[in-house]
Design a protein around this motif. Structure first.
Motif, PDB file in Angstrom:
ATOM      1  N   MET A   1      72.607   1.263  10.385  1.00 26.32           N
ATOM      2  CA  MET A   1      73.792   0.253  10.477  1.00 26.32           C
ATOM      3  C   MET A   1      74.214  -0.633   9.218  1.00 26.32           C
ATOM      4  O   MET A   1      73.379  -0.193   8.528  1.00 26.32           O
ATOM      5  CB  MET A   1      73.123  -0.669  11.881  1.00 26.32           C
ATOM      6  CG  MET A   1      72.130  -0.487  12.977  1.00 26.32           C
ATOM      7  SD  MET A   1      71.421  -1.507  13.595  1.00 26.32           S
ATOM      8  CE  MET A   1      73.041  -2.423  13.884  1.00 26.32           C
ATOM      9  N   SER A   2      75.588  -0.481   9.593  1.00 31.06           N
ATOM     10  CA  SER A   2      75.681  -1.078   8.757  1.00 31.06           C
ATOM     11  C   SER A   2      77.349  -2.215   9.036  1.00 31.06           C
ATOM     12  O   SER A   2      78.074  -1.777   9.825  1.00 31.06           O
ATOM     13  CB  SER A   2      76.742  -0.699   7.183  1.00 31.06           C
ATOM     14  OG  SER A   2      77.772  -0.980   6.413  1.00 31.06           O
TER      15      SER A   2
ATOM     16  N   SER B   1      77.527   5.446  13.589  1.00 24.48           N
ATOM     17  CA  SER B   1      78.172   4.154  14.652  1.00 24.48           C
ATOM     18  C   SER B   1      77.373   4.470  15.844  1.00 24.48           C
ATOM     19  O   SER B   1      76.183   4.730  16.324  1.00 24.48           O
ATOM     20  CB  SER B   1      79.515   5.426  15.741  1.00 24.48           C
ATOM     21  OG  SER B   1      79.196   6.977  15.983  1.00 24.48           O
ATOM     22  N   GLY B   2      78.355   3.449  17.263  1.00 23.72           N
ATOM     23  CA  GLY B   2      76.914   3.243  18.277  1.00 23.72           C
ATOM     24  C   GLY B   2      77.037   4.788  18.625  1.00 23.72           C
ATOM     25  O   GLY B   2      75.150   4.260  19.322  1.00 23.72           O
TER      26      GLY B   2
ATOM     27  N   GLY C   1      70.697   9.141  18.681  1.00 19.28           N
ATOM     28  CA  GLY C   1      68.928   8.886  17.567  1.00 19.28           C
ATOM     29  C   GLY C   1      67.950   7.845  17.965  1.00 19.28           C
ATOM     30  O   GLY C   1      66.357   8.296  17.916  1.00 19.28           O
ATOM     31  N   SER C   2      67.866   7.238  18.577  1.00 19.10           N
ATOM     32  CA  SER C   2      67.355   6.274  19.372  1.00 19.10           C
ATOM     33  C   SER C   2      66.833   6.886  20.368  1.00 19.10           C
ATOM     34  O   SER C   2      65.251   7.249  20.146  1.00 19.10           O
ATOM     35  CB  SER C   2      67.210   4.947  19.891  1.00 19.10           C
ATOM     36  OG  SER C   2      68.891   4.316  19.137  1.00 19.10           O
ATOM     37  N   VAL C   3      67.518   7.497  21.423  1.00 18.06           N
ATOM     38  CA  VAL C   3      66.700   8.559  22.761  1.00 18.06           C
ATOM     39  C   VAL C   3      65.607   9.422  22.220  1.00 18.06           C
ATOM     40  O   VAL C   3      64.660   9.746  22.201  1.00 18.06           O
ATOM     41  CB  VAL C   3      67.808   8.853  23.345  1.00 18.06           C
ATOM     42  CG1 VAL C   3      66.888   9.925  24.622  1.00 18.06           C
ATOM     43  CG2 VAL C   3      68.292   7.999  23.977  1.00 18.06           C
ATOM     44  N   ILE C   4      66.740  10.835  20.795  1.00 19.81           N
ATOM     45  CA  ILE C   4      66.096  11.456  20.039  1.00 19.81           C
ATOM     46  C   ILE C   4      64.205  10.923  19.561  1.00 19.81           C
ATOM     47  O   ILE C   4      63.023  12.070  19.812  1.00 19.81           O
ATOM     48  CB  ILE C   4      67.033  12.237  19.101  1.00 19.81           C
ATOM     49  CG1 ILE C   4      67.254  13.073  19.960  1.00 19.81           C
ATOM     50  CG2 ILE C   4      66.040  13.680  18.225  1.00 19.81           C
ATOM     51  CD1 ILE C   4      68.699  13.342  18.965  1.00 19.81           C
TER      52      ILE C   4
ATOM     53  N   ASP D   1      78.621  -5.142  31.006  1.00 18.15           N
ATOM     54  CA  ASP D   1      79.212  -3.962  32.160  1.00 18.15           C
ATOM     55  C   ASP D   1      78.763  -2.678  31.156  1.00 18.15           C
ATOM     56  O   ASP D   1      78.235  -1.972  31.392  1.00 18.15           O
ATOM     57  CB  ASP D   1      81.160  -3.833  32.526  1.00 18.15           C
ATOM     58  CG  ASP D   1      80.379  -2.466  33.785  1.00 18.15           C
ATOM     59  OD1 ASP D   1      79.847  -2.303  34.270  1.00 18.15           O
ATOM     60  OD2 ASP D   1      81.523  -1.352  33.354  1.00 18.15           O
ATOM     61  N   ALA D   2      79.264  -2.467  29.991  1.00 18.77           N
ATOM     62  CA  ALA D   2      78.826  -2.217  29.013  1.00 18.77           C
ATOM     63  C   ALA D   2      77.530  -1.730  28.352  1.00 18.77           C
ATOM     64  O   ALA D   2      76.955  -1.415  28.524  1.00 18.77           O
ATOM     65  CB  ALA D   2      80.182  -2.689  27.642  1.00 18.77           C
ATOM     66  N   ALA D   3      76.794  -3.481  28.025  1.00 18.84           N
ATOM     67  CA  ALA D   3      75.770  -3.628  27.582  1.00 18.84           C
ATOM     68  C   ALA D   3      75.002  -3.028  28.789  1.00 18.84           C
ATOM     69  O   ALA D   3      73.771  -2.331  29.045  1.00 18.84           O
ATOM     70  CB  ALA D   3      75.509  -4.525  27.696  1.00 18.84           C
TER      71      ALA D   3
END
Length: 298
Positions: A55-56, A64-65, A71-74, A261-263
């Motif tokens: 992240m930056s 990107s988000g 990547g987090s799911v993998i 809603d996005a969250a």
């Protein structure tokens, strides 16, 4: 089929008498569950560090988000496979030998031991994260309450910024202004708190959704006196400003709802993938335990 460590004692009219000892090797199960939980915690910690490095805060730098989410799911799936693969295999190798049991029954019991490793490790994880979950629920409730008043809150903040040093004024100040309001607007035009009073009136009007007739008449006279225009022009100017302020408040509320809603969607997607990862972990632990038991002497 006789159960684990059963002693075949036969008599007239009697079948085999089962042993009172359990077929579950809890020592091996607990060892595998602790190892799986430790390995999972280690991998999650490493994944958190890698995510922070990716992240930056600067534009066009870092992932990107969407890339971070994928990547987090993998990484979550890989962590489950590695942790429960190791824990299940060790459990299969550590359990003591069963006697007087067929090979199929041994494979089933090894698989059940792997499933127990996963279940016990999941219970440990839930117990450790219970305080964190309570904190998250509390924060979600507060966020929902804040969202319910998002429009009014945005209006109050906007009016508070306009009021400058009066940004932290109490809502009771509005009623104090009403008590001390002069009959003629010209008498208030030279007062030092005129700007703050107008800000409080606008803040209340945005919170309630409309300007009362008394406030509208007072502001019209005040604008006419201060700006040097007739009352018709002052009334038109007041209507324009009120409409602009209402639109700004609505836009702020819309942005807040879109962010919420996005969250919500992101949290729902992560929860579903976490469920999938748990299923994968259960399967891997069961299969690994069976392979570990097969690798040793049956």
């Amino acid at each position: 089929m006789q159960s684990t460590e059963s002693i075949a004692v036969h008599g007239e009219g009697l079948g085999p008498i089962e042993s009172g000892r359990s077929a579950v090797r809890w020592g091996a199960v607990i060892a595998g569950a602790v190892i799986a939980a430790a390995v999972a915690a280690m991998l999650v910690t490493a994944g958190t560090g890698l995510g922070l490095l990716s992240m930056s805060p600067w534009t066009h730098e870092g992932l990107s988000g969407t890339s971070l989410a994928i990547g987090s799911v993998i990484w979550l799936l890989v962590s489950q496979i590695i942790a429960y693969g190791i824990g299940g295999y060790i459990t299969g190798r550590l359990r003591t030998t069963w006697t007087d049991v067929t090979a199929d029954e041994i494979y089933f019991r090894d698989t059940a031991h792997g499933f127990l490793v996963w279940a016990l490790s999941a219970v440990i994880s839930v117990a450790v994260l219970s305080l964190t979950a309570a904190s998250v629920v509390s924060g979600t409730a507060k966020a929902g309450a804040s969202l319910a008043g998002a429009g009014a809150g945005a209006a109050v903040a906007m009016a508070g910024d306009a009021a400058g040093d009066n940004a932290g004024a109490s809502p009771v100040d509005y009623f104090a202004d009403m008590l001390l309001r002069p009959d003629a607007a010209s008498a208030a035009s030279s007062g030092p708190d005129m700007h703050a009073e107008v800000s409080r009136i606008l803040t209340r009007s945005l919170a309630t959704g409309q300007v009362s007739e008394a406030d509208q008449a007072y502001l019209t006279q005040l604008i006419a006196q201060r700006a040097g225009v007739d009352e018709a022009t002052a009334k038109q100017r007041l209507a324009q400003v009120e409409e602009q302020a209402r639109q700004a408040a609505q836009q702020a509320e819309q942005k807040t709802r879109e962010a919420a809603d996005a969250a919500r969607k992101a949290l729902a997607a992560f929860s579903l993938w976490a469920f999938v990862s748990l299923l994968v972990g259960a399967f891997v632990a069961s299969f690994a335990a069976m392979m570990g038991g097969r690798a040793r002497a049956l």
